[in-house]
Design a protein around this motif. Structure first.
Motif, mmCIF file in Angstrom:
data_model
loop_
_atom_site.group_PDB
_atom_site.id
_atom_site.type_symbol
_atom_site.label_atom_id
_atom_site.label_comp_id
_atom_site.label_asym_id
_atom_site.label_seq_id
_atom_site.Cartn_x
_atom_site.Cartn_y
_atom_site.Cartn_z
ATOM 1 N N LEU A 61 12.738 -13.363 -19.837
ATOM 2 C CA LEU A 61 11.429 -12.954 -20.317
ATOM 3 C C LEU A 61 10.354 -13.297 -19.284
ATOM 4 C CD1 LEU A 61 10.666 -11.583 -22.951
ATOM 5 C CD2 LEU A 61 9.983 -13.795 -23.840
ATOM 6 N N CYS A 62 10.502 -14.468 -18.674
ATOM 7 C CA CYS A 62 9.540 -14.871 -17.646
ATOM 8 C C CYS A 62 9.570 -13.900 -16.467
ATOM 9 C CB CYS A 62 9.855 -16.276 -17.138
ATOM 10 S SG CYS A 62 9.400 -17.546 -18.314
ATOM 11 N N THR A 63 10.773 -13.587 -15.986
ATOM 12 C CA THR A 63 10.849 -12.695 -14.828
ATOM 13 C C THR A 63 10.324 -11.305 -15.196
ATOM 14 O OG1 THR A 63 13.122 -12.011 -15.280
ATOM 15 C CG2 THR A 63 12.839 -13.938 -13.897
ATOM 16 N N ALA A 64 10.660 -10.844 -16.418
ATOM 17 C CA ALA A 64 10.168 -9.535 -16.841
ATOM 18 C C ALA A 64 8.640 -9.550 -16.932
ATOM 19 C CB ALA A 64 10.775 -9.145 -18.188
ATOM 20 N N PHE A 65 8.122 -10.701 -17.361
ATOM 21 C CA PHE A 65 6.674 -10.820 -17.488
ATOM 22 C C PHE A 65 5.991 -10.746 -16.118
ATOM 23 C CE2 PHE A 65 2.698 -13.235 -18.135
ATOM 24 C CZ PHE A 65 2.155 -12.478 -19.159
ATOM 25 N N ILE A 66 6.604 -11.411 -15.144
ATOM 26 C CA ILE A 66 6.050 -11.357 -13.784
ATOM 27 C C ILE A 66 6.045 -9.910 -13.273
ATOM 28 C CG2 ILE A 66 6.396 -12.084 -11.380
ATOM 29 C CD1 ILE A 66 7.615 -14.693 -12.559
ATOM 30 N N ALA A 67 7.185 -9.230 -13.461
ATOM 31 C CA ALA A 67 7.261 -7.825 -13.040
ATOM 32 C C ALA A 67 6.166 -7.016 -13.730
ATOM 33 C CB ALA A 67 8.637 -7.255 -13.371
ATOM 34 N N SER A 68 5.939 -7.328 -15.009
ATOM 35 C CA SER A 68 4.940 -6.601 -15.776
ATOM 36 C C SER A 68 3.535 -6.827 -15.202
ATOM 37 C CB SER A 68 5.014 -7.044 -17.241
ATOM 38 O OG SER A 68 3.763 -7.027 -17.848
ATOM 39 N N ARG A 69 3.306 -8.089 -14.733
ATOM 40 C CA ARG A 69 1.994 -8.383 -14.140
ATOM 41 C C ARG A 69 1.798 -7.621 -12.823
ATOM 42 N NH1 ARG A 69 -1.087 -8.483 -17.494
ATOM 43 N NH2 ARG A 69 0.702 -7.567 -18.498
ATOM 44 N N VAL A 70 2.886 -7.433 -12.070
ATOM 45 C CA VAL A 70 2.790 -6.650 -10.832
ATOM 46 C C VAL A 70 2.348 -5.228 -11.158
ATOM 47 C CG1 VAL A 70 4.124 -5.606 -8.956
ATOM 48 C CG2 VAL A 70 4.486 -8.022 -9.548
ATOM 49 N N ILE A 71 2.982 -4.639 -12.169
ATOM 50 C CA ILE A 71 2.601 -3.271 -12.567
ATOM 51 C C ILE A 71 1.141 -3.247 -12.993
ATOM 52 C CG2 ILE A 71 3.072 -1.381 -14.159
ATOM 53 C CD1 ILE A 71 5.919 -2.512 -14.425
ATOM 54 N N ASP A 72 0.765 -4.262 -13.787
ATOM 55 C CA ASP A 72 -0.606 -4.328 -14.284
ATOM 56 C C ASP A 72 -1.624 -4.307 -13.144
ATOM 57 O OD1 ASP A 72 -2.162 -4.661 -16.787
ATOM 58 O OD2 ASP A 72 -2.929 -6.415 -15.698
ATOM 59 N N GLY A 73 -1.229 -4.939 -12.018
ATOM 60 C CA GLY A 73 -2.122 -4.951 -10.855
ATOM 61 C C GLY A 73 -2.397 -3.557 -10.306
ATOM 62 N N PHE A 74 -1.493 -2.637 -10.606
ATOM 63 C CA PHE A 74 -1.670 -1.263 -10.116
ATOM 64 C C PHE A 74 -2.152 -0.320 -11.222
ATOM 65 C CE2 PHE A 74 1.356 -3.097 -7.113
ATOM 66 C CZ PHE A 74 0.814 -2.705 -5.897
ATOM 67 N N GLU A 75 -2.778 -0.901 -12.245
ATOM 68 C CA GLU A 75 -3.188 -0.088 -13.394
ATOM 69 C C GLU A 75 -4.032 1.116 -12.968
ATOM 70 O OE1 GLU A 75 -5.908 -0.929 -17.226
ATOM 71 O OE2 GLU A 75 -4.254 -2.354 -16.974
ATOM 72 N N HIS A 76 -4.906 0.859 -12.023
ATOM 73 C CA HIS A 76 -5.776 1.926 -11.550
ATOM 74 C C HIS A 76 -4.958 3.075 -10.951
ATOM 75 C CE1 HIS A 76 -9.246 3.895 -9.794
ATOM 76 N NE2 HIS A 76 -8.657 3.850 -8.597
ATOM 77 N N THR A 77 -3.973 2.710 -10.116
ATOM 78 C CA THR A 77 -3.123 3.732 -9.499
ATOM 79 C C THR A 77 -2.404 4.563 -10.565
ATOM 80 O OG1 THR A 77 -2.754 2.155 -7.723
ATOM 81 C CG2 THR A 77 -1.321 4.080 -7.762
ATOM 82 N N ILE A 78 -1.826 3.854 -11.550
ATOM 83 C CA ILE A 78 -1.064 4.557 -12.587
ATOM 84 C C ILE A 78 -1.965 5.466 -13.409
ATOM 85 C CG2 ILE A 78 0.324 4.257 -14.684
ATOM 86 C CD1 ILE A 78 1.402 1.683 -13.452
#
Lengths: 478, 478
Positions: free
Chosen positions: A322-339
């Motif tokens: 869950l922790c690792t998935a959460f970190i990955a999720s935060r990386v995606i969140d950083g690109f929210e504008h791009t998405i």
């Protein structure tokens, strides 16, 4: 009367299956068994009585090892019911063959005294083995039942690491002197009247107990009785030290087709021996653990443990995941504008991450195996890492090219296709590099590379995949 | 002189490592070796000459099993160079101990005749084993070198399935009649002058070759010479049929601590025996295959295969993985409208999918193991599936609750948190259900549950996770 139909492995498989069936399909059997022995209730039906009688016959007929396997295949309640039916003189053997999970369940209800009595039928090596792994500390009470000489030996064995050869050693060995004749040896054996199990050879020692060679039983039987032991014994033999790794010793047993081997101290004095039956257990335990650990299960997971125990044994891996998935999720969140500018990225990014995880796990599985077989040496390491990177590059170009083309076709955007391809190539290279490095580094620092490396590689390829893909998209597509 | 320092497993490990180091760190050694033997070039440096001399000494000193392991740990070119150095009379043993990957590399350059000569030092069972697994069909040529009686036996063995007990059986057994004395048996053994390897017991048969019992060597040695075989033999013995599964037989060997066991035909006539050394190989091969297959590698992946071979052995799994990832991607694409409205969904969805994959793989690993150990029976199946669902429900509520809370806090949206939690609970339930069902169904249809079940569960939990999460979001959040 044919021997084989009387006691075949198949028949015993069927008997075990039948016993499990009887105990698990009708709760009434289990509760009757549990209650009958506390004298609370009477049987209330003839059919039930018959079934219980059949259970009794099966329990009587099956060997301790089969009963142990049956216990493994039962939930806690049925496990206890069956245990009550097993006769006192079989219980020690059954305990020995069962896993620690079964012990936990059964031993909770036994007093220390009952436990020591059940172990009475076992020899001292086996008693040590059980005591060492019990959840309760019975060492003191066990030691009290022993003679001073035995006590000293037990203390010695208990000092060895559980994964070492010393921990599975057996004291019982037959030694002979090199200057006696085979005829004398045979008279000596007849006087002894028995040999320890799995004895395929005697050990030849001098007066100081120093190991000089081995004398196979075979040799005694086929050589003239007048020959001296020293003339027919095998001098070029393999002996282990007690602190050697048991899994490595198992590989040596396999390589040299050994049945038993001597254990010597640094001065070359005979301490005991290890035998193939312990080695086979080591092999099964090793590979079992590897399999479970790569699947993210803790080593002591019990298939038939009740829900609350199973939750407990698995929560740690889930939390890590869950922790690792959460970190990955935060990386995606950083690109929210791009998405938000290009929603197609959201549906494409799991492909980049997934294919990286797949490649990484392939590489790790191979490296873990090669490490276990001691195939990886400083000399061939660079070949290996270059090879993996080469494979990743080719796979990245081929499959990345295909996915890039598909993306182009689906979204009509050649730049998006290019980003897809480039991201796949890069993530596959990351996966290959880390797939080699993670298990190597873990081994370097003394960790078992099978534990957790799969979780680690997936974390890296997920986070890395999202970062690479969304990062490239931000640079080239916005 | 101490035995242990002379020939310890450690010393041999070091020698193997040194040999690998010498062959892989300096290309000049390999090429000199390859060229020297074709008489093209002379040594050009003293240091090189010394190193090559050291290689020669090591090759001379190491046992066939060690040489086989060294070959496994070398890339193709070095493999060939080393092979050229191995003396003719060791080659057969080395081939026997090496894997099929090594054979492929070496055998390409040998003529049929050279191959049959290398195998000359092996006994007939071993020759059959190699011929059966060779990429080239040498059966005819091997058969031509045999006597008619041997030929009939070979034909028989080659008919058995490679995974059956029949395929690993050995013909060489010593049989005795029940009505002779132990003294007579011993005179007979002396006259024979040798015994097959791993002989711990003789087989007692009647005139029609029907198996009556077993006579342990131990028993011959400790019992009075005047006793009759029939009076001291073990009657309650375990015999296998040639079509039984070898992996199951291995479990029986482990359970009963066997060294060898008889193989009988349906009429109870003795056909041969199986021995612990073959069984240990079976165990290693079985668990090795399971590990690799769960990691998405094909069974015959060679750690030191060149890049183009490695690409070939792995492309299939990558293709499968790409397809499943693509399907998951299409599911996300279907919710493009939802994501464009709420970009946060894109960063949260991998958590739902990842945690499901993790749980599913835990369950599958446990079930595959329990199936291998024959713990799962019709009787306890329903317990198992309910238990897994229970574990999934609890984990879903706990971890889903936590992630739901975190989501609420991060995005300040309680409804999004609720969707997150509900999606995690549902995906964990799907993972647990499929984690039990997939391996069970595969076993039902005769497939090895270790192959591909991990890929399948990940595909289901990914696609399912995205669908559940984005679906719930579409219903409740738009």
């Amino acid at each position: 009367m044919s021997v084989s139909t009387n006691n075949s492995a198949r028949l015993r498989d069927e008997e075990r299956a039948r016993l499990i069936w009887l105990l698990t399909t009708d709760k009434a059997i289990t509760s009757s068994l549990l209650n009958k022995l506390t004298l609370v209730e009477q049987f209330d039906s003839g059919a039930l009585e018959n079934q219980i009688a059949e259970v009794g016959v099966l329990v009587e007929h099956l060997k301790p090892a089969d009963l142990a396997d049956t216990l493994e295949a039962l939930p806690a309640e049925e496990r206890r019911a069956l245990w009550l039916l097993i006769s006192e003189n079989k219980r020690g053997q059954v305990l020995l063959e069962a896993s620690e999970n079964v012990w936990d369940d059964l031993i909770d209800q036994m007093s220390d005294k009952a436990l020591l009595e059940a172990m009475n039928t076992l020899d001292i090596d086996e008693q040590i083995y059980i005591v060492q792994h019990l959840p309760r500390n019975l060492t003191g009470r066990l030691l009290a039942t022993l003679s001073p000489a035995e006590r000293a030996r037990v203390r010695q064995v208990m000092n060895y690491d559980p994964g070492s050869v010393g921990a599975i050693m057996e004291f019982e060995v037959i030694t002979v002197r090199p200057d006696v004749t085979l005829g004398t040896v045979q008279r000596y054996l007849r006087r002894l009247g028995k040999m320890p199990e799995n004895t395929d050879k005697l050990f030849v020692t001098d007066r100081e107990n120093k190991l000089l060679g081995e004398l196979e039983l075979k040799t005694i039987l086929i050589s003239p009785a007048g020959m001296k032991v020293g003339d027919v014994m095998e001098r070029d033999i393999l002996a282990f030290h007690p602190d050697e790794n048991a899994e490595k010793a198992a590989r040596t047993f396999e390589r040299d087709n050994l049945i038993s081997a001597a254990l010597v101290d640094p001065a070359g004095k005979l301490m005991g021996r290890i035998t193939i039956d312990e080695i086979v257990d080591v092999v099964y335990r090793e590979t079992d653990n590897d399999l479970r650990q790569m699947g993210g299960l803790s080593g002591d997971e019990d298939v038939f443990a009740p829900v609350h125990k199973a939750v407990k044994t698995r929560w740690a891996w889930l939390a890590v995941n869950l922790c690792t998935a959460f970190i990955a999720s935060r990386v995606i969140d950083g690109f929210e504008h791009t998405i938000s500018k290009l929603v197609a990225l959201a549906s494409l990014m799991p492909i980049v991450a997934g294919i990286g995880g797949n490649t990484g796990n392939q590489t790790i599985t191979m490296i873990v195996r090669a490490l276990a077989l001691q195939y990886i040496q400083p000399g061939n390491f660079s070949f290996l890492i270059l090879r993996e990177m080469g494979v990743a590059l080719i796979n990245g170009l081929v499959w990345g090219g295909i996915m890039g083309g598909v993306t182009w076709a689906l979204y009509g955007d050649p730049a998006l296709g290019g980003v897809m391809m480039l991201a796949m190539v890069l993530n596959l290279l990351v996966a290959a590099l880390m797939g080699v490095l993670i298990p190597m580094v873990m081994t370097k620092f003394g960790h078992d590379p099978a534990v957790g490396s799969s979780v680690m590689i997936t974390a890296i390829t997920d986070t890395g995949g999202f970062f690479i893909f969304l990062g490239l998209a931000t640079i080239f597509l916005l």
